[in-house]
Design a protein around this motif. Structure first.
Motif, PDB file in Angstrom:
ATOM      1  N   GLU A  58      48.846  37.619  36.147  1.00  0.00           N
ATOM      2  CA  GLU A  58      48.652  37.770  34.706  1.00  0.00           C
ATOM      3  C   GLU A  58      47.162  37.943  34.413  1.00  0.00           C
ATOM      4  N   PRO A  59      46.797  38.928  33.574  1.00  0.00           N
ATOM      5  CA  PRO A  59      45.380  39.182  33.310  1.00  0.00           C
ATOM      6  C   PRO A  59      44.755  38.159  32.365  1.00  0.00           C
ATOM      7  N   THR A  60      43.448  38.249  32.237  1.00  0.00           N
ATOM      8  CA  THR A  60      42.691  37.426  31.304  1.00  0.00           C
ATOM      9  C   THR A  60      41.937  38.334  30.340  1.00  0.00           C
ATOM     10  N   ARG A  61      41.571  37.800  29.190  1.00  0.00           N
ATOM     11  CA  ARG A  61      40.760  38.549  28.240  1.00  0.00           C
ATOM     12  C   ARG A  61      39.295  38.489  28.668  1.00  0.00           C
ATOM     13  N   GLY A  62      38.488  39.375  28.115  1.00  0.00           N
ATOM     14  CA  GLY A  62      37.068  39.382  28.453  1.00  0.00           C
ATOM     15  C   GLY A  62      36.792  40.315  29.614  1.00  0.00           C
ATOM     16  N   ASP A  63      36.415  39.748  30.755  1.00  0.00           N
ATOM     17  CA  ASP A  63      36.071  40.569  31.907  1.00  0.00           C
ATOM     18  C   ASP A  63      37.280  41.021  32.714  1.00  0.00           C
ATOM     19  N   GLY A  64      38.443  40.385  32.470  1.00  0.00           N
ATOM     20  CA  GLY A  64      39.661  40.833  33.115  1.00  0.00           C
ATOM     21  C   GLY A  64      39.797  40.386  34.559  1.00  0.00           C
TER      22      GLY A  64
END
Length: 574
Positions: free
Chosen positions: A110-116
């Protein structure tokens, strides 16, 4: 276009993570045991950003490379799958289909916000060399969805690297033919959804002398956490919505013309959005990016399959319930690796012993305490013994003995009005096939699993979980497929808080892994993470990289993540 790629792949990852604190996700696994001193030719298979991609697989045409020696003479083949993502998104299942054969099942972190995030996985696909020797269709099905609150896209690139053979690195042994056991679709992944059972008529060459089946199976939907499902007879004793029924035991079966040919007790893969997602960053659970497969020797059925007529191959998944039913759904597929006799003349023979009951022997026991605590144990054993006499067109007679012996137990404790849910599961067994007394297929495995899931607040907004999960396997899938011994133990934990203002949590993960194969290649890794940061990492063995990768430091603030998927579809929190 061909390019020098082996060092370029790592350089690309290094460049990406030095620009910003990109989270580098990975599944612990051995690097492909392929000859790095061989000439290498790399071709890009596909490149696609999967945004709104439900029902829209990437379909590309493949041509074998000619820059690394005669087509099909390669010493090995590997795939490099590199993906980046940024935003909010669920984990998604990926199905790689080539020439109508599923050659790899994966899932996305699952991805993250910001830098990814970014991840790269290298997979050895040498055993599928017969497919890569001819033009054909390559399909990647990665169903993603963009809507309010879900904006993460998966930008994916897939390369194949071919290792030229030489005197020092001879051509890899291979089957003469690979037959798909799949839906044969030309525009999407070729996996089938069961139940109901999936069946396909296949025609095997009349001069076939050996047939090895490879099965791929994974639980999804209401079967994603199959190992935490409760036996039906105890379901009424649990609070509504605690878990699904049909019990935790699952057996994947392959049948030939309605006769059981072999089974697998599957490994419990936990996807990265499962239970406590913060426990699986950046180290995914074992098998999440490269799901394990299972091998069966179908050679005892060669006297039946080589009559020149189509024969029915069926795949299904069954439970320990009286009616053997399961929930929706499992995705299954398979393939047959076929060895033929050079004479071209028909193979003859007969099955001389068949002892394969259609279903495992199972039992369900348990108790319901005065305080409402529910304790359930489901157990199963399975024994298969099949023998055949086979005479090839060249006149060689082979006595084939195929045996499977498997054991399974699953004990679940539902305590404190099911606010505490504990599972202790063990699946183990041994497969052995001998051809004239010589082992042709060997598989000895043990998959212990312990999970403690505890809800901390009456609303269910806060919960914790611990995981102790192992994959231990000695596998020689076929005489022409490299055998190996893999031992992996993963211990993880996490806390999760659900809130309308955003879900947060933390997690720890320690993975201890070792690999050794029949060519003498070795690899070991001991790696730990706390709150997405790698705290310790050691790699050793002949396959270990020469230079250590330095993971970027990630902000230690509580992780903001998607709402998790919970056992039984529990509806808790906001």
């Amino acid at each position: 276009m061909f390019l020098s790629f082996a060092r370029g792949a790592l350089a690309g990852v290094l460049l990406a993570v030095t620009r910003a604190a990109v989270l580098v996700d990975f599944q612990v696994a051995q690097p492909p045991p392929l000859p790095q001193d061989a000439k290498q030719c790399t071709v890009q298979i596909l490149q696609r950003t999967f945004g709104n991609s439900f029902g829209m697989a990437e379909v590309v045409q493949y041509e074998p490379p000619t820059d690394c020696g005669p087509v099909g003479s390669w010493a090995g083949i590997s795939l490099n799958f590199t993906v980046t993502s940024n935003g909010t998104q669920f984990d998604r299942l990926g199905i790689f289909t080539f020439q109508n054969v599923e050659i790899w099942r994966t899932s996305t972190p699952e991805p993250t916000r910001g830098d990814g995030i970014i991840w790269t996985y290298l997979k050895d696909v040498t055993r599928f060399t017969p497919l890569f020797t001819k033009n054909g269709t390559f399909i990647l099905q990665l169903d993603n969805l963009l809507e309010t609150g879900l904006d993460g896209q998966y930008a994916a690139t897939l390369h194949a690297t071919f290792f030229a053979s030489s005197r020092e690195n001879p051509p890899a042994p291979k089957a003469d033919l690979i037959i798909p056991v799949s839906t044969l679709a030309n525009d999407t992944g070729n996996d089938a959804s069961v139940p109901p059972a999936f069946s396909l008529n296949v025609t095997v060459p009349q001069n076939a002398v050996q047939v090895y089946a490879e099965l791929i199976a994974s639980g999804n939907g209401n079967e994603e956490f199959w190992y935490l499902n409760a036996a039906n007879q105890f379901l009424p004793s649990l609070p509504s919505g605690t878990t699904f029924g049909d019990g935790p035991f699952r057996e994947v079966r392959m049948l030939v013309d309605g006769q059981l040919a072999g089974v697998a007790f599957p490994y419990a893969v936990i996807f990265t959005g499962g239970i406590v997602p913060t426990a699986w960053r950046p180290i995914t659970s074992y098998g999440a990016i490269d799901l394990p497969t299972y091998f069966i020797d179908l050679t005892p059925f060669v006297p039946v399959l080589t009559d020149g007529q189509p024969h029915n191959i069926s795949l299904d998944v069954v439970s320990a319930e009286d009616d053997h039913t399961i929930n929706q759904n499992w995705f299954v597929s398979g393939s047959l690796q076929v060895v033929t006799d050079p004479s071209g003349k028909p193979t003859t023979g007969k099955i001389t012993r068949y002892d394969a009951p259609p279903f495992a022997q199972t039992s369900v026991t348990g108790s319901v305490g005065d305080n409402g605590d529910v304790n359930i144990t489901v157990a199963a054993t399975r024994a298969i013994h099949i023998e055949s006499e086979i005479t090839s067109g060249s006149g060689k007679t082979t006595h084939v003995v195929w045996e499977q012996n498997l054991q399974y137990t699953n004990t679940q404790n539902y305590l404190d009005n099911a606010f505490v849910q504990i599972v202790n599961q063990s699946a183990s067994g041994s497969f052995l096939s001998t051809h004239n007394g010589v082992p042709a297929l060997v598989d000895t495995f043990s998959y212990p699993l312990i999970i403690n899931f505890t809800v901390l607040t009456p609303s269910g907004s806060d919960f914790v979980a611990t995981f102790d999960h192992s994959f231990n396997r000695v596998s020689d899938p076929a005489p022409f497929i490299l055998g190996s011994t893999i031992r992996n133990r993963q211990q993880a934990s996490g806390f999760f808080h659900l809130a309308s203002t955003g879900n947060t949590g933390n997690g720890t993960n320690t993975n201890t892994f070792s690999y050794a194969d029949r060519k003498g290649n070795t690899y070991d890794r001991e790696v730990s993470a706390v709150n997405t940061n790698i705290t310790a990492d050691h790699q050793g063995g002949t396959l270990a990289p020469q230079a250590a990768f330095h993971f970027p430091s990630i902000n230690q603030a509580p992780l903001v993540v998607m709402k998790p998927r919970l056992p039984g579809g529990r509806k808790i929190g906001n």
